[in-house]
Each structure stands twice: as structure tokens, then as C-alpha cells.
Design a protein around this motif. Structure first.
Motif, short mmCIF file in Angstrom:
data_model
loop_
_atom_site.label_atom_id
_atom_site.label_comp_id
_atom_site.label_asym_id
_atom_site.label_seq_id
_atom_site.Cartn_x
_atom_site.Cartn_y
_atom_site.Cartn_z
N ASN A 79 5.32 -22.69 -34.44
CA ASN A 79 4.54 -23.51 -35.37
C ASN A 79 4.34 -22.68 -36.64
N PRO A 84 -1.31 -38.56 -34.69
CA PRO A 84 -2.18 -39.58 -35.29
C PRO A 84 -3.61 -39.59 -34.74
N ASN A 92 7.73 -35.98 -43.75
CA ASN A 92 6.67 -36.21 -44.73
C ASN A 92 6.16 -34.86 -45.22
N SER A 138 -5.20 -36.45 -36.40
CA SER A 138 -4.79 -36.16 -37.79
C SER A 138 -4.39 -34.70 -37.99
N LYS A 139 -3.89 -34.06 -36.96
CA LYS A 139 -3.41 -32.69 -37.06
C LYS A 139 -1.97 -32.71 -37.53
N GLU A 140 -1.68 -31.96 -38.61
CA GLU A 140 -0.32 -31.92 -39.15
C GLU A 140 0.30 -30.56 -38.88
N GLY A 163 6.70 -31.82 -40.94
CA GLY A 163 5.64 -32.73 -41.34
C GLY A 163 5.16 -33.63 -40.21
N TYR A 164 5.17 -33.12 -38.98
CA TYR A 164 4.77 -33.91 -37.83
C TYR A 164 3.25 -34.01 -37.76
N THR A 165 2.75 -35.22 -37.57
CA THR A 165 1.31 -35.45 -37.47
C THR A 165 0.97 -36.11 -36.14
N ASP A 209 3.51 -28.39 -40.23
CA ASP A 209 4.54 -28.33 -41.26
C ASP A 209 5.91 -28.12 -40.65
N GLU A 246 3.06 -22.79 -40.53
CA GLU A 246 2.29 -23.49 -41.56
C GLU A 246 2.80 -23.01 -42.91
#
Length: 94
Positions: free
Chosen positions: A85, A67, A31, A70-72, A63-65, A74, A87
């Protein structure tokens, strides 16, 4: 969420028609926003060793979130001794 190879993602982004690309991304549960794909493509062109050691592009989550909070993330890669990680930004944020 499935691990992906970054080169494969960019090749799909550049070469597949929008319907196939959406299906491909759905399969991998990716995503990313369109501008993030452009930025990812640009980011990867900055590596002089592209094509020599492709395994460094494996095992990424895009695009891992999380749930619950709500931390995404990239671009996320979890190894035995490290976590990467990245961004994706299209403008300088500071």
C-alpha cells in the motif's frame, strides 16, 4: 476495479490526449488526481531496474476506494504473501 501495470499507466498519461486518457482511466476505473499522476511518474523513475523486470509493475490497483468507509488507497497490490500500500504524496507530511 481492474488491475493495471504501472508502466502502462504512465505511458498512457504521457502519450494520450486528454479525451483518450479519460476513456482509458474510465475503462480501468482509475481515479487519480493530476498531481498524483505526476508524483507516480516521478516515483517510478527512481527505480534503477525499470525495463529489466516489468512484472513487478503488474497487478496494482490505483485510486481504489472502499465505499463503506471512504478509505482511499493510491497504489495497492495484493499478493499471495504480501500487501503493498503506497500513499502518493507530493510534499513531506512528517
Amino acid at each position: 476495479m481492474k488491475e493495471v501495470n504501472l508502466i502502462s499507466i504512465i505511458q498512457a498519461y504521457r502519450n494520450l490526449n486528454p479525451v483518450l486518457l479519460e476513456s482509458y482511466f474510465n475503462f480501468f476505473n482509475i481515479n487519480l488526481k493530476p498531481n498524483e499522476l505526476v508524483d507516480l511518474s516521478s516515483f517510478l523513475t527512481q527505480f534503477p531496474f525499470i525495463g529489466q523486470k516489468n512484472d513487478i509493475y503488474d497487478h496494482f490497483y490505483l485510486g481504489y476506494t472502499i465505499p463503506q468507509i471512504s478509505k482511499e488507497f493510491d497504489m495497492l497490490r495484493i499478493g499471495k504473501n504480501e500487501i503493498i500500500n503506497i500513499e502518493i504524496k507530493s510534499i513531506n507530511t512528517g
